[in-house]
Design an enzyme around this catalytic site. Sequence first.
Site, PDB file in Angstrom:
ATOM      1  N   HIS A 188      -6.839  -2.054   2.928  1.00  0.00           N
ATOM      2  CA  HIS A 188      -7.597  -3.281   3.128  1.00  0.00           C
ATOM      3  C   HIS A 188      -7.653  -3.698   4.592  1.00  0.00           C
ATOM      4  CE1 HIS A 188      -6.806  -4.549  -1.325  1.00  0.00           C
ATOM      5  NE2 HIS A 188      -7.587  -3.487  -1.224  1.00  0.00           N
TER       6      HIS A 188
ATOM      7  N   LEU B 216      -1.082  -1.539  -6.339  1.00  0.00           N
ATOM      8  CA  LEU B 216      -2.322  -0.941  -5.840  1.00  0.00           C
ATOM      9  C   LEU B 216      -2.282  -0.739  -4.329  1.00  0.00           C
ATOM     10  CD1 LEU B 216      -4.899  -2.971  -7.991  1.00  0.00           C
ATOM     11  CD2 LEU B 216      -4.015  -0.673  -8.410  1.00  0.00           C
ATOM     12  N   PHE B 217      -1.173  -1.080  -3.701  1.00  0.00           N
ATOM     13  CA  PHE B 217      -0.859  -0.699  -2.321  1.00  0.00           C
ATOM     14  C   PHE B 217      -1.870  -1.202  -1.290  1.00  0.00           C
ATOM     15  CE2 PHE B 217       0.251   3.117  -5.051  1.00  0.00           C
ATOM     16  CZ  PHE B 217       1.484   2.598  -5.434  1.00  0.00           C
ATOM     17  N   CYS B 218      -2.485  -2.345  -1.519  1.00  0.00           N
ATOM     18  CA  CYS B 218      -3.496  -2.890  -0.600  1.00  0.00           C
ATOM     19  C   CYS B 218      -4.599  -1.868  -0.330  1.00  0.00           C
ATOM     20  CB  CYS B 218      -2.870  -3.350   0.708  1.00  0.00           C
ATOM     21  SG  CYS B 218      -1.827  -4.816   0.537  1.00  0.00           S
ATOM     22  N   ALA B 219      -4.895  -1.075  -1.344  1.00  0.00           N
ATOM     23  CA  ALA B 219      -5.986  -0.096  -1.278  1.00  0.00           C
ATOM     24  C   ALA B 219      -6.617  -0.040  -2.667  1.00  0.00           C
ATOM     25  CB  ALA B 219      -5.473   1.265  -0.847  1.00  0.00           C
TER      26      ALA B 219
END
Length: 453
Positions: free
Chosen positions: A129, A374-377
Amino acid sequence: MSVSTAAAAQSVCAPLPVLGRDVTVPLVTGGEVTYAALDYAASAPALQRVWDDVAAYAPYYGSVHRGAGYLSQLSTDLFENARRTVAEFLDCRADDQVVFTRSTTDSLNLLAAALPADCQVFVFETEHHASLLPWQDARVSYLDAPHTPQQAVQTLERALADRDPHGPALVCVTGASNVTGELWPVRELAAAAHAHGARIVLDAAQLAPHHPVSVQDLDVDWVAFSGHKLYAPFGSGVLAGRADWLRAAEPYLAGGGASRKVTRRADGGVDVEWHESAARHEAGSPNVIGAYAVASACKALTEAGFDTLVARERHLIDTVRAGLAEVPEVRVLSLFGDDAPRVGVISFVVDGWNSSHFAAALSAEYGIGVRDGLFCAHPLVRTLLGSDPQSQGECGAPEVAPGEKSLNAIRVSFGAGTPDEHVERFVNAVKELVRHGAKWQYRTEEGRCVPVV
């Protein structure tokens, strides 16, 4: 092999000393264990060398660019020397600027604010992100996830061929995925961008801690990274690269330090002459300790030798991947396939397990810290998991609304400070959890899966 040669080989293979390497944590099943920090992709532990350098400087702390006193001059020299150290670490061009920021996110938002009018931005949906979202005020084209490095280059070439050839354009791409760890074909993407009159910025947040990054060799226009992923403390980042767009833009923040001259006008307003150097975008008192810590980390990694660091990390990657491959219930996430080169970042799901529950059990029962979610992705993870929603259980992912099925994964990540024992413990813990299940009961509390106490 002589004694001295054997000792040298052992030291080459040893992890770099990091803070927290001897910290013990309690287990819900009783007793304590040395904490296995395997969430380097989020924040790597600070190198002991970096912490020692910062501690040695702390008594000499003074204002930067502001004072005539000895400590102020010392701090100013240290700050500007840090800029030069970072430029050397990144192999910048002679006329490039190095701007100190708060993080990769801050760096890319700074660049987004400096885009020329009517600039078109091209970014893959697979980005973190930090590099996916800053371009909202530009004409942005989001590119579909590629399935090979070659497809990534072809996708970008097609998109650039269709753009207005007379306007400015920027490509933003990661160097290594924060989800899969896979290396992206940065040099080839840069060549494609330049062939179509576009510029390119490299998000090196996950690449710089693991591999050398040369602005000149990769032929990128800018590079951004964060100190806290490069074994330095939180709160510092870097944007380095071409100066022209940065000089032409309004300062990222207006205030002291960015201004060269301020005068009152007859009509009561003020006229401002802004700096053209990196100071233009560094308003306010700078984070001298953060900049010094980043420079110290750059020196430490350079002195350790990336050839050695890469070789050792490849051994850790092989250990984890081989162990996970022995568990049929585990599916490792990948865009480019098993043979793709990668850094020490591996994400996976476990059949029959909610990923938040699995990560909580690794922590509570084995003293292992990993990441889940979701790992900032989000677009990338949803693409990778689109056909594999997990059943909602007592420990659903924090992103999931009540009644929905969760869509999240587990990420294990490691680097220069990771001992072999940590990855071996992780592999064994995965096998035991899949084979025998958790030893404890868990529930959701404030969006996180936690053991019942």
